[in-house]
Design an enzyme around this catalytic site. Structure first.
Site, PDB file in Angstrom:
ATOM      1  N   LYS A  98     -52.563  -3.525  34.107  1.00  0.00           N
ATOM      2  CA  LYS A  98     -51.291  -3.708  34.072  1.00  0.00           C
ATOM      3  C   LYS A  98     -50.857  -4.320  32.604  1.00  0.00           C
ATOM      4  CE  LYS A  98     -51.287  -7.678  33.522  1.00  0.00           C
ATOM      5  NZ  LYS A  98     -51.883  -8.561  32.542  1.00  0.00           N
ATOM      6  N   ARG A 166     -51.345  -9.975  23.050  1.00  0.00           N
ATOM      7  CA  ARG A 166     -50.441 -10.401  23.811  1.00  0.00           C
ATOM      8  C   ARG A 166     -49.228 -10.827  22.891  1.00  0.00           C
ATOM      9  NH1 ARG A 166     -54.690 -10.731  26.123  1.00  0.00           N
ATOM     10  NH2 ARG A 166     -54.844 -10.270  28.578  1.00  0.00           N
TER      11      ARG A 166
END
Ligand SMILES: NC(=O)c1ccc[n+]([C@@H]2O[C@H](COP(=O)([O-])OP(=O)(O)OC[C@H]3O[C@@H](n4cnc5c(N)ncnc54)[C@H](OP(=O)(O)O)[C@@H]3O)[C@@H](O)[C@H]2O)c1
Length: 328
Positions: A98, A166
């Protein structure tokens, strides 16, 4: 007769792969861990040598290996579309981390191609397969909390080192794709019978150019409200709460309960509070069994539908949040 085992290859020595998926593939009763790939041949070799009989190579070599049935893709989010398509074009089934895509159109392209080639593409939300959620689903079906009025869910983590993928816009970072994806998925897993529409979303951006925290609000024709919150500069939260007409269910370690850990579910009514320690479970192992089951039957429509729905919600959150930013 023993069930067929599928040959799996891992594309990239990501933390999640090294820590969880590589050992789970190796130990799975339904998969052979056949190969590990890396940009760095030394890294791939070192990772492969820890497991007997596992070969190693580049991403390209591994996806074109005729012995491989399924490729697991734990690359940064911005690379998921390209490598999912590369693997599909090489005739491989795909389990991708994901968030599967960064734009809805990519999910449509992947689904159309995979369907035409009769190949599986599954997005890796292993929490779906933790048995603690079965208790919640059974309690809802038995109307233990009466009619559902509200769903709340949060997934947030404290800050990570600045060089983490991230925080990179180029690599598809950001809290929505990383953390926000979980409460969104949880809404679909825990209340699957409802058609929720997203009405509002907020994203807060940091100096790195990616979204650092945010929230989403959804509702459905039955009048159930859903509030979802997420972030990566937050006090750790990993929960969902379903508030009904006569009770409430709270799961406090909803998405990341590791193998061996016993998560708690709190069930409240006017009669009192039950704080229940649920059995430990291994959602990674359960997920691989589910994936192998899909390959056994050739029925991939359920996973395609989930991929598209999740991508549509993420797209809608981005649209709604950008409108909010423009109004400020
Ligand atoms: N399902 C879960 O529980 C879970 C948990 C954590 C993360 N994730 C997802 O898994 C994916 C990877 O997350 P992670 O935290 O494990 O990431 P990570 O440790 O940074 O690993 C990403 C890997 O991608 C490869 N890579 C290829 N090009 C790269 C580039 N330009 N920059 C950085 N890495 C590159 C590298 O492998 P090589 O150098 O070996 O090629 C690297 O090890 C993300 O999509 C994330 O959302 C899922």
């Amino acid at each position: 007769m023993a069930a067929k085992k599928y040959n799996a290859a891992v594309l990239g020595c990501a933390h999640i792969a090294v820590r969880s998926l590589i050992p789970e593939f190796f130990n799975s009763p339904r998969f052979n861990l056949a190969a590990i790939a890396s940009r760095d041949p030394g890294k791939a070799r070192a990772a492969a040598e820890r497991y007997a009989g596992v070969s190693w190579g580049t991403y390209e070599q591994i996806i074109h290996d005729s012995g491989i049935d399924l490729v697991y893709i734990p690359l940064p989010n911005s690379m998921h579309y390209e490598w999912t398509m590369n693997a599909l074009e090489a005739g491989k089934h795909v389990l991708c981390e994901k968030s599967l895509v960064t734009e809805y159109a990519q999910a449509e392209g992947i689904t159309a191609f995979a369907r035409a080639q009769r190949l599986l593409v599954a997005e890796n939300f292993q929490f779906r397969f933790h048995s603690q959620h079965r208790w919640t689903l059974d309690a809802l079906a038995a109307r233990k909390i009466g009619e559902v009025r509200m769903f709340r869910s949060s997934f947030g983590i404290p800050p990570l080192p600045a060089d983490n993928i991230r925080y990179s816009k180029e690599l598809g970072g950001g809290a929505l794709l990383d953390n926000g994806a979980y409460p969104l998925k949880a809404l679909q897993v825990i209340l699957p019978g409802y058609n929720f529409t997203m009405k509002a979303a907020t994203l807060r951006y940091g100096d790195s150019g990616v979204d650092i925290s945010g929230g989403m609000y959804l509702d459905c024709p039955e009048g159930i409200a859903a509030e979802l919150a997420f972030g990566m500069d937050n006090f750790y939260q990993c929960n969902y709460e379903i508030w009904g007409s006569i009770g409430k269910i709270t799961a406090n370690r909803a998405f990341t309960a590791p193998p061996g850990f016993r998560p708690r579910i709190i069930f409240e009514t006017a009669d009192g509070v039950e704080n229940m320690e649920m059995p430990a479970d291994n959602h990674f192992a359960n997920m691989l069994i589910h994936i192998a089951g899909c390959l056994d039957t050739g029925d991939f429509e359920g996973e395609y539908a989930q991929n598209l729905r999740q991508a549509a919600y993420i797209n809608r959150a981005l649209e709604l949040a950008s409108a909010t930013v423009e109004r400020r």
